[in-house]
Design a protein around this motif. Structure first.
Motif, short mmCIF file in Angstrom:
data_model
loop_
_atom_site.label_atom_id
_atom_site.label_comp_id
_atom_site.label_asym_id
_atom_site.label_seq_id
_atom_site.Cartn_x
_atom_site.Cartn_y
_atom_site.Cartn_z
N LYS A 34 2.52 -8.00 11.97
CA LYS A 34 2.27 -7.82 10.54
C LYS A 34 0.77 -7.80 10.28
O LYS A 34 0.03 -8.63 10.79
CB LYS A 34 2.90 -8.96 9.74
CG LYS A 34 4.39 -8.85 9.64
CD LYS A 34 4.93 -9.85 8.66
CE LYS A 34 6.41 -9.65 8.49
NZ LYS A 34 6.97 -10.55 7.49
N ILE A 37 -2.36 -6.09 3.81
CA ILE A 37 -3.07 -5.01 3.13
C ILE A 37 -3.48 -5.50 1.74
O ILE A 37 -2.88 -6.43 1.20
CB ILE A 37 -2.22 -3.72 3.02
CG1 ILE A 37 -0.87 -4.01 2.36
CG2 ILE A 37 -2.02 -3.08 4.37
CD1 ILE A 37 -0.04 -2.77 2.09
N SER A 40 -0.48 -5.13 -3.70
CA SER A 40 0.94 -5.21 -3.37
C SER A 40 1.55 -3.84 -3.10
O SER A 40 2.66 -3.74 -2.62
CB SER A 40 1.70 -5.89 -4.51
OG SER A 40 1.55 -5.14 -5.70
N TYR A 41 0.80 -2.78 -3.40
CA TYR A 41 1.31 -1.43 -3.18
C TYR A 41 1.05 -1.01 -1.73
O TYR A 41 -0.05 -1.15 -1.22
CB TYR A 41 0.65 -0.43 -4.13
CG TYR A 41 1.09 0.99 -3.91
CD1 TYR A 41 2.36 1.40 -4.28
CD2 TYR A 41 0.25 1.89 -3.30
CE1 TYR A 41 2.78 2.69 -4.06
CE2 TYR A 41 0.66 3.19 -3.07
CZ TYR A 41 1.92 3.59 -3.46
OH TYR A 41 2.33 4.87 -3.23
N CYS A 42 2.07 -0.49 -1.09
CA CYS A 42 1.95 -0.06 0.30
C CYS A 42 2.19 1.44 0.39
O CYS A 42 3.20 1.94 -0.09
CB CYS A 42 2.97 -0.80 1.15
SG CYS A 42 2.94 -0.29 2.88
N CYS A 47 -0.67 2.20 6.32
CA CYS A 47 -0.13 1.43 7.45
C CYS A 47 -0.32 2.17 8.77
O CYS A 47 -0.67 1.56 9.78
CB CYS A 47 1.35 1.13 7.23
SG CYS A 47 1.63 -0.11 5.96
N CYS A 61 5.48 0.43 6.16
CA CYS A 61 5.43 -0.63 5.14
C CYS A 61 6.51 -1.68 5.44
O CYS A 61 7.64 -1.34 5.79
CB CYS A 61 5.66 -0.04 3.76
SG CYS A 61 4.36 1.10 3.24
N LYS A 65 6.02 -7.60 0.44
CA LYS A 65 4.90 -6.92 -0.22
C LYS A 65 3.57 -7.37 0.35
O LYS A 65 3.37 -8.54 0.65
CB LYS A 65 4.93 -7.19 -1.72
CG LYS A 65 6.04 -6.47 -2.43
CD LYS A 65 5.93 -6.65 -3.92
CE LYS A 65 7.01 -5.86 -4.63
NZ LYS A 65 6.91 -6.00 -6.08
N CYS A 68 1.96 -4.57 6.42
CA CYS A 68 2.43 -3.44 7.23
C CYS A 68 3.05 -4.00 8.50
O CYS A 68 2.57 -5.00 9.04
CB CYS A 68 1.27 -2.54 7.64
SG CYS A 68 0.48 -1.67 6.28
#
Length: 73
Positions: A34, A37, A40-42, A47, A61, A65, A68
């Motif tokens: 893991k 990032i 919270s948006y992936c 990634c 992703c 949240k 990656c």
């Protein structure tokens, strides 16, 4: 004497093979890796880029949240 030496050698070889298998299984437990990032948006492209730079593998992703999942080699 010769048979006991042969038996000891056989036991040693079997022990080495089994321990190598156990070590390989232990390494697989750390997968997928893991990577955190920002935000919270992936985005899948983020990634892929991060995993390639840090581990030399592909990534996607994570369900969690802000992370990656990078594949293991």
């Amino acid at each position: 004497m010769k048979k006991s030496l042969q038996l000891s050698f056989t036991f040693l070889i079997i022990s080495i093979i089994l321990s190598q298998g156990m070590m390989a299984d232990a390494q697989k437990k750390n997968c997928p890796r893991k990577i955190p990032i920002k935000g919270s948006y992936c985005a899948p492209t983020i990634c892929l880029d991060k995993c390639k730079k840090q581990h030399g593998t592909v990534g996607s992703c994570a369900e969690e949240k802000g992370f990656c999942n990078c594949a293991c080699k």
